[in-house]
Each structure stands twice: as structure tokens, then as C-alpha cells.
Design a protein around this motif. Structure first.
Motif, PDB file in Angstrom:
ATOM      1  N   VAL A  36      27.445  64.826  36.628  1.00  0.00           N
ATOM      2  CA  VAL A  36      26.080  64.355  36.356  1.00  0.00           C
ATOM      3  C   VAL A  36      26.106  63.487  35.113  1.00  0.00           C
ATOM      4  CG1 VAL A  36      23.715  65.025  35.823  1.00  0.00           C
ATOM      5  CG2 VAL A  36      25.079  66.441  37.363  1.00  0.00           C
ATOM      6  N   PHE A  37      25.472  62.325  35.211  1.00  0.00           N
ATOM      7  CA  PHE A  37      25.407  61.364  34.116  1.00  0.00           C
ATOM      8  C   PHE A  37      23.939  61.148  33.752  1.00  0.00           C
ATOM      9  CE2 PHE A  37      26.073  56.671  32.862  1.00  0.00           C
ATOM     10  CZ  PHE A  37      26.336  57.014  31.539  1.00  0.00           C
ATOM     11  N   LEU A  38      23.549  61.624  32.557  1.00  0.00           N
ATOM     12  CA  LEU A  38      22.166  61.519  32.092  1.00  0.00           C
ATOM     13  C   LEU A  38      22.001  60.306  31.194  1.00  0.00           C
ATOM     14  CD1 LEU A  38      21.804  65.293  31.267  1.00  0.00           C
ATOM     15  CD2 LEU A  38      20.529  64.127  33.049  1.00  0.00           C
ATOM     16  N   SER A  39      20.783  59.771  31.155  1.00  0.00           N
ATOM     17  CA  SER A  39      20.542  58.510  30.463  1.00  0.00           C
ATOM     18  C   SER A  39      20.583  58.617  28.940  1.00  0.00           C
ATOM     19  CB  SER A  39      19.188  57.928  30.883  1.00  0.00           C
ATOM     20  OG  SER A  39      18.138  58.815  30.537  1.00  0.00           O
ATOM     21  N   GLY A  40      20.461  59.830  28.382  1.00  0.00           N
ATOM     22  CA  GLY A  40      20.459  59.942  26.930  1.00  0.00           C
ATOM     23  C   GLY A  40      20.393  61.372  26.454  1.00  0.00           C
ATOM     24  N   ALA A  41      20.242  61.526  25.135  1.00  0.00           N
ATOM     25  CA  ALA A  41      20.257  62.849  24.511  1.00  0.00           C
ATOM     26  C   ALA A  41      19.054  63.699  24.920  1.00  0.00           C
ATOM     27  CB  ALA A  41      20.307  62.705  22.995  1.00  0.00           C
ATOM     28  N   LEU A  42      17.892  63.065  25.112  1.00  0.00           N
ATOM     29  CA  LEU A  42      16.690  63.847  25.423  1.00  0.00           C
ATOM     30  C   LEU A  42      16.795  64.587  26.756  1.00  0.00           C
ATOM     31  CD1 LEU A  42      13.760  61.630  24.112  1.00  0.00           C
ATOM     32  CD2 LEU A  42      14.604  63.776  23.169  1.00  0.00           C
ATOM     33  N   PRO A  43      17.080  63.907  27.874  1.00  0.00           N
ATOM     34  CA  PRO A  43      17.206  64.664  29.130  1.00  0.00           C
ATOM     35  C   PRO A  43      18.348  65.677  29.085  1.00  0.00           C
ATOM     36  CG  PRO A  43      17.917  62.382  29.420  1.00  0.00           C
ATOM     37  CD  PRO A  43      17.222  62.448  28.105  1.00  0.00           C
ATOM     38  N   TYR A  44      19.398  65.356  28.336  1.00  0.00           N
ATOM     39  CA  TYR A  44      20.510  66.300  28.186  1.00  0.00           C
ATOM     40  C   TYR A  44      20.034  67.558  27.467  1.00  0.00           C
ATOM     41  CZ  TYR A  44      25.178  68.060  26.967  1.00  0.00           C
ATOM     42  OH  TYR A  44      26.290  68.842  26.837  1.00  0.00           O
ATOM     43  N   TYR A  45      19.263  67.379  26.401  1.00  0.00           N
ATOM     44  CA  TYR A  45      18.780  68.519  25.634  1.00  0.00           C
ATOM     45  C   TYR A  45      17.799  69.365  26.451  1.00  0.00           C
ATOM     46  CZ  TYR A  45      16.022  71.244  22.386  1.00  0.00           C
ATOM     47  OH  TYR A  45      15.362  72.275  21.774  1.00  0.00           O
ATOM     48  N   PHE A  46      16.846  68.708  27.106  1.00  0.00           N
ATOM     49  CA  PHE A  46      15.819  69.448  27.836  1.00  0.00           C
ATOM     50  C   PHE A  46      16.382  70.259  28.995  1.00  0.00           C
ATOM     51  CE2 PHE A  46      12.845  66.017  26.188  1.00  0.00           C
ATOM     52  CZ  PHE A  46      12.277  66.851  25.242  1.00  0.00           C
ATOM     53  N   SER A  47      17.546  69.892  29.485  1.00  0.00           N
ATOM     54  CA  SER A  47      18.137  70.619  30.614  1.00  0.00           C
ATOM     55  C   SER A  47      19.372  71.419  30.206  1.00  0.00           C
ATOM     56  CB  SER A  47      18.524  69.631  31.722  1.00  0.00           C
ATOM     57  OG  SER A  47      19.457  68.670  31.241  1.00  0.00           O
ATOM     58  N   LYS A  48      19.632  71.514  28.909  1.00  0.00           N
ATOM     59  CA  LYS A  48      20.895  72.092  28.426  1.00  0.00           C
ATOM     60  C   LYS A  48      21.113  73.524  28.888  1.00  0.00           C
ATOM     61  CE  LYS A  48      23.644  72.673  24.235  1.00  0.00           C
ATOM     62  NZ  LYS A  48      23.686  72.513  22.764  1.00  0.00           N
ATOM     63  N   ASP A  49      20.111  74.379  28.743  1.00  0.00           N
ATOM     64  CA  ASP A  49      20.279  75.790  29.113  1.00  0.00           C
ATOM     65  C   ASP A  49      20.662  75.945  30.575  1.00  0.00           C
ATOM     66  OD1 ASP A  49      19.692  76.555  26.560  1.00  0.00           O
ATOM     67  OD2 ASP A  49      17.601  77.068  26.961  1.00  0.00           O
ATOM     68  N   TYR A  50      20.171  75.035  31.408  1.00  0.00           N
ATOM     69  CA  TYR A  50      20.469  75.123  32.835  1.00  0.00           C
ATOM     70  C   TYR A  50      21.828  74.505  33.154  1.00  0.00           C
ATOM     71  CZ  TYR A  50      20.095  74.546  37.883  1.00  0.00           C
ATOM     72  OH  TYR A  50      20.338  74.594  39.229  1.00  0.00           O
ATOM     73  N   HIS A  51      22.074  73.271  32.663  1.00  0.00           N
ATOM     74  CA  HIS A  51      23.299  72.593  33.104  1.00  0.00           C
ATOM     75  C   HIS A  51      24.564  73.204  32.494  1.00  0.00           C
ATOM     76  CE1 HIS A  51      24.101  70.316  29.418  1.00  0.00           C
ATOM     77  NE2 HIS A  51      22.926  69.748  29.451  1.00  0.00           N
ATOM     78  N   VAL A 101      28.618  67.727  32.957  1.00  0.00           N
ATOM     79  CA  VAL A 101      27.335  67.063  32.722  1.00  0.00           C
ATOM     80  C   VAL A 101      27.388  66.429  31.336  1.00  0.00           C
ATOM     81  CG1 VAL A 101      24.833  67.334  32.508  1.00  0.00           C
ATOM     82  CG2 VAL A 101      26.101  68.743  34.139  1.00  0.00           C
ATOM     83  N   PHE A 102      27.124  65.140  31.234  1.00  0.00           N
ATOM     84  CA  PHE A 102      27.132  64.482  29.933  1.00  0.00           C
ATOM     85  C   PHE A 102      26.155  63.322  29.960  1.00  0.00           C
ATOM     86  CE2 PHE A 102      30.372  62.852  32.666  1.00  0.00           C
ATOM     87  CZ  PHE A 102      30.374  61.483  32.484  1.00  0.00           C
ATOM     88  N   TYR A 103      25.975  62.677  28.808  1.00  0.00           N
ATOM     89  CA  TYR A 103      24.955  61.630  28.709  1.00  0.00           C
ATOM     90  C   TYR A 103      25.496  60.384  28.010  1.00  0.00           C
ATOM     91  CZ  TYR A 103      24.373  63.255  23.858  1.00  0.00           C
ATOM     92  OH  TYR A 103      24.582  63.605  22.540  1.00  0.00           O
ATOM     93  N   LEU A 104      24.782  59.292  28.161  1.00  0.00           N
ATOM     94  CA  LEU A 104      25.155  58.038  27.507  1.00  0.00           C
ATOM     95  C   LEU A 104      24.818  58.161  26.028  1.00  0.00           C
ATOM     96  CD1 LEU A 104      26.202  55.133  27.912  1.00  0.00           C
ATOM     97  CD2 LEU A 104      23.816  54.419  28.132  1.00  0.00           C
ATOM     98  N   VAL A 105      25.829  58.130  25.198  1.00  0.00           N
ATOM     99  CA  VAL A 105      25.650  58.339  23.763  1.00  0.00           C
ATOM    100  C   VAL A 105      25.302  57.022  23.076  1.00  0.00           C
ATOM    101  CG1 VAL A 105      26.779  59.117  21.640  1.00  0.00           C
ATOM    102  CG2 VAL A 105      27.285  60.252  23.817  1.00  0.00           C
ATOM    103  N   GLN A 106      24.278  57.075  22.217  1.00  0.00           N
ATOM    104  CA  GLN A 106      23.966  55.911  21.391  1.00  0.00           C
ATOM    105  C   GLN A 106      25.016  55.792  20.296  1.00  0.00           C
ATOM    106  OE1 GLN A 106      20.018  56.805  19.988  1.00  0.00           O
ATOM    107  NE2 GLN A 106      19.045  55.539  21.543  1.00  0.00           N
ATOM    108  N   ASP A 107      25.533  54.584  20.103  1.00  0.00           N
ATOM    109  CA  ASP A 107      26.514  54.377  19.051  1.00  0.00           C
ATOM    110  C   ASP A 107      26.188  53.109  18.273  1.00  0.00           C
ATOM    111  OD1 ASP A 107      27.171  52.342  20.792  1.00  0.00           O
ATOM    112  OD2 ASP A 107      29.082  53.225  21.416  1.00  0.00           O
ATOM    113  N   GLU A 108      27.062  52.745  17.349  1.00  0.00           N
ATOM    114  CA  GLU A 108      26.827  51.572  16.511  1.00  0.00           C
ATOM    115  C   GLU A 108      26.693  50.299  17.332  1.00  0.00           C
ATOM    116  OE1 GLU A 108      28.690  54.067  15.715  1.00  0.00           O
ATOM    117  OE2 GLU A 108      28.045  54.663  13.709  1.00  0.00           O
TER     118      GLU A 108
END
Length: 419
Positions: free
Chosen positions: A53-68, A75-82
Motif C-alpha cells: 500500500v502506497f499512501l499519499s503522505g504522512a496524514l493518511p499514514y498516521y490516521f490509519s496507523k493502528d490498523y495498517h 504500508v508506507f507513504y510518500l515522504v516530504q523531503d528537501e
């Protein structure tokens, strides 16, 4: 075989991902769109079969963390970087002709903006940046806080432009007539994210197909039918070694998909049952690891329990009562030298280090160590003496937990444990 990846994100994120999908070989994508990142949890519960599973960012990853975190797929997400922040700032500066101090930015980690500006020797005071990492840590997230952050700066005349990393915030600011752009995820970042998803899925599948062997020790011939039922539940082939020992053949994926309910049912219906599973790159290695795991289960103070020994010599268990992890192999050169010098087996040294890591208070008695390692008190004291003779363990005090008898020495390990 192609890796099947579920992509979860906003409409804009999904469109950008579709535009680069053909640049990653051997991958199939299933797209799931949300209006708010909080919806990711419900979407995860409705996914079709996939390998990652590829999530669009930290927010959807966080909101579903307990489940995923309970899922058997990565399950991981696109990380914002420099690169993401630098691309967004460059687009705003070039196309909008706006100076940096007149821009407001929201993102997961505000330090990324500082890193970008520091790298090009730009000093901006004040810098209008808000991160939402601390909101997530305190369970206080509300995207209206981010909207209000940009809106108040705009209405007070402090900014001319806003950059947001949350699509719902973009929609709201755009509705309010505030000049805004989404944080620009470079195409290279999306390609790298999809490539990572494919590699993680392939690695997970290779692990799941690894050979697994299980040994079950029972104390009554009347329990055989229960063993057969348990084997069927985990898709294993069972063979009877003798009246009290069964061997199971299956895969690592079968064991990792094993629910605690199935294990509890086995232990509820059979008395004094010890179970050991082993993983290996070959059946022979899996057999060997399973026998070691079984020996730990038979020594455990619980009436019935299960241990698992992986191919990398990580000992997991006891299930289903509790779980801890011990390393039964030591491949760090510094620790190997310590083990040689103290004439202690590298495996025992590794287990002792894991024992100290798992304790909240790093002082211990020989009884504590013996209980953790499931060895006799005398064996634990011999290990302590070998390390103490070379200065790797020292006495730091004593405890008197009984009214009679000698006080018990408290020890402290003088070896680095975080390698």
C-alpha cells in the motif's frame, strides 16, 4: 510476476501517480481516492487483494496507523523531503515573483524548510511555517487549524501566497480566494516511491514463501485430533514423529498470518503443549531452528506457549501470552571480540544484551537474568562472573527482598548495547 500496489490519495495525487506509472516496470496499480486524509482508514478496510500500500503522505499514514500495523503487507507513504520543498519554493518564486518572507507554508516537519534555506544561504525573518507533526503526536489534528494559519496571515497582510501539503487545505483556501498552490511532489519522488513499493512487495513475497517447520510437543495421545485441526487452520502438512511429538510443514507466510485466536484455541484445548516454529532458506535449516524454538517453549514457565526462530536467529515469543525478541546470533565485530575475551558464546552475549535492552531499569540480579534466559541461577551466575572478570559487568548495589538470607547483588552491564 507483477507487484500489485494499492495507491491511496487525493484526486490530484492519483492523477500525478498515473502520469509516471509506466516508468516503473512490473507493477500494477489500484487507485483509491479520498476527499479527506482521515478516510484512509476506511479505505484500507475495503482494499482488494494487493502486495503493498502506497499512501499519499504522512496524514493518511498516521490516521490509519493502528490498523495498517496489523496488516501482513508493507504500508508506507510518500515522504516530504528537501527536494519537494525546494521545488515548491522555486515554482512560487519564479512564477509568482513573490519573496520568500511573503509565503506561508504548512508541512509535516518545519525543519525541512530551514534545511533548504540554509543550504542556499537564505535568511528569512519572519518565516511563516507551520508543521503538523506535533498535532499528530497529541491527537489534536484538525485541518481547520492549518486553514486558519494561512487565512489569518493573509487577512493581516503578512503574506501574498500560501503553499500547503494538504489537499483539503488547498481546496478550502482556494474557495476563500487566497492565492495558494499545493506542495509539488517531483515526478522523481513519485517514481522512487512506486519503485520502493514494488521492491518491498517482492521482498515480502519472497519472505512469505520461505520454508517453515513446526514442532508440537504434547502430553496426551488424545490431543492428536486437535493437532490435525491446528495444522489444517495454518495450511500445514502434519506428521507424527512419536506419541508426543508432531512436525508441521508450511511457509513463513502461513505462520505470520496465524491469528492469536487459532493459537489460543490450540492451547485451550490441549494441556501443557509446547510449540516451536523455525524459518529457513532450506528445510534443513528450518528444522534446526524449529527444534531450538521448541526447546525455549518447553523451558518456558507458561503451561503452553509458542516460540519462533527466524533464519536471522531472531527468537520471537512466547506467544500468545506476550512477545519479546531475542537475538540468538552475534555478528557485530566488537561484540564478537568481547565474547571471545570473556570466553562466552556470542549467542549468550547477544541474549544478555537483549535482556538489558528490554528492561526499563538497567540494574539486574542473577535471578532476573536466569528468568529471562530460561536457565538455572547457577548458569546465569557463571555468565555474570565471566563478564565481571573482564570489567564488562560491575556490582552497583544489592537488594534485600526477603527478611532472611543474604542480600542479592545488583549488576550493571558495561557494554554498548545499541549497535
Amino acid at each position: 510476476m507483477k507487484a500489485r500496489v494499492a495507491v491511496i490519495g487525493s484526486a490530484e495525487f492519483i492523477e500525478r501517480t498515473k502520469s509516471v506509472a509506466d516508468q516503473v516496470a512490473d507493477i500494477e496499480l489500484d487507485f483509491y481516492m479520498y476527499q479527506q486524509p482521515q478516510e484512509a482508514l476506511q479505505i484500507l478496510k475495503q482494499l482488494l487483494p494487493c502486495d503493498a500500500v502506497f499512501l499519499s503522505g504522512a496524514l493518511p499514514y498516521y490516521f490509519s496507523k493502528d490498523y495498517h500495523e496489523q496488516l501482513q503487507i508493507p504500508v508506507f507513504y510518500l515522504v516530504q523531503d528537501e527536494m519537494t520543498v525546494a521545488s515548491s519554493l522555486l515554482a512560487a518564486l519564479y512564477h509568482k515573483k513573490i519573496s520568500v518572507e511573503r509565503i506561508s507554508i504548512d508541512l509535516f516537519d518545519a525543519s525541512i524548510v530551514s534545511n533548504v534555506l540554509t543550504a542556499v544561504d537564505i535568511e528569512v525573518t519572519p518565516m511563516h511555517v507551520m508543521d503538523y507533526e506535533h498535532f499528530l503526536q497529541k491527537d489534536l489534528y484538525d485541518f481547520n487549524q492549518l486553514v486558519s494559519f494561512h487565512q489569518s496571515l493573509w487577512e493581516n497582510g503578512e503574506i501574498d501566497f500560501a503553499i500547503t501539503s494538504v489537499h483539503a487545505v488547498y481546496n478550502q483556501l482556494h474557495h476563500l480566494g487566497i492565492p495558494v498552490m499545493r506542495m509539488a511532489d517531483p515526478k522523481t519522488a513519485l517514481i522512487r516511491g512506486l519503485q520502493n513499493a514494488k521492491e518491498k512487495a517482492e521482498y515480502r513475497k519472497s519472505q512469505a514463501s520461505q520454508a517453515a517447520v513446526g514442532y508440537i510437543s504434547i502430553h496426551s495421545v488424545l490431543q492428536r485430533k486437535k493437532i490435525e485441526s491446528f495444522a489444517h487452520a495454518i495450511h500445514a502438512t502434519a506428521q507424527e514423529m512419536n506419541d508426543s511429538l508432531f512436525v508441521l510443514y508450511c511457509t513463513r507466510g502461513d505462520i505470520e498470518a496465524l491469528s492469536s485466536d487459532v493459537l489460543l484455541q490450540l492451547f485451550t484445548e490441549t494441556e501443557e503443549t509446547a510449540v516451536g516454529f523455525g524459518y529457513g532458506v532450506s528445510i534443513k535449516e528450518a528444522h534446526k531452528n524449529a527444534m531450538i524454538a521448541l526447546s525455549f517453549a518447553e523451558k518456558d514457565q507458561e503451561n503452553s506457549c509458542c516460540y519462533i526462530l527466524t533464519d536471522s536467529k531472531d527468537l520471537l515469543g512466547p506467544f500468545p501470552h506476550k512477545q519479546k525478541q531475542q537475538k540468538l546470533v552475534n555478528n557485530h565485530p566488537d561484540l564478537y571480540l568481547i565474547a571471545q575475551k570473556a570466553k562466552l558464546s556470542p549467542a549468550n552475549l547477544s541474549k544478555m544484551i537483549e535482556f538489558v535492552k528490554n528492561k526499563q531499569i538497567h540494574h539486574f540480579t542473577s535471578a532476573d537474568l536466569a528468568d529471562y534466559l530460561q536457565v538455572t541461577r547457577r548458569s546465569a551466575e557463571r555468565m555474570i562472573k565471566k563478564l565481571s572478570d573482564h570489567g564488562y559487568i560491575q556490582i552497583v548495589g544489592e537488594e534485600m527482598t526477603y527478611q532472611q538470607g543474604r542480600p542479592r547483588a545488583l549488576y550493571k552491564l558495561n557494554i554498548p548495547i545499541f549497535f
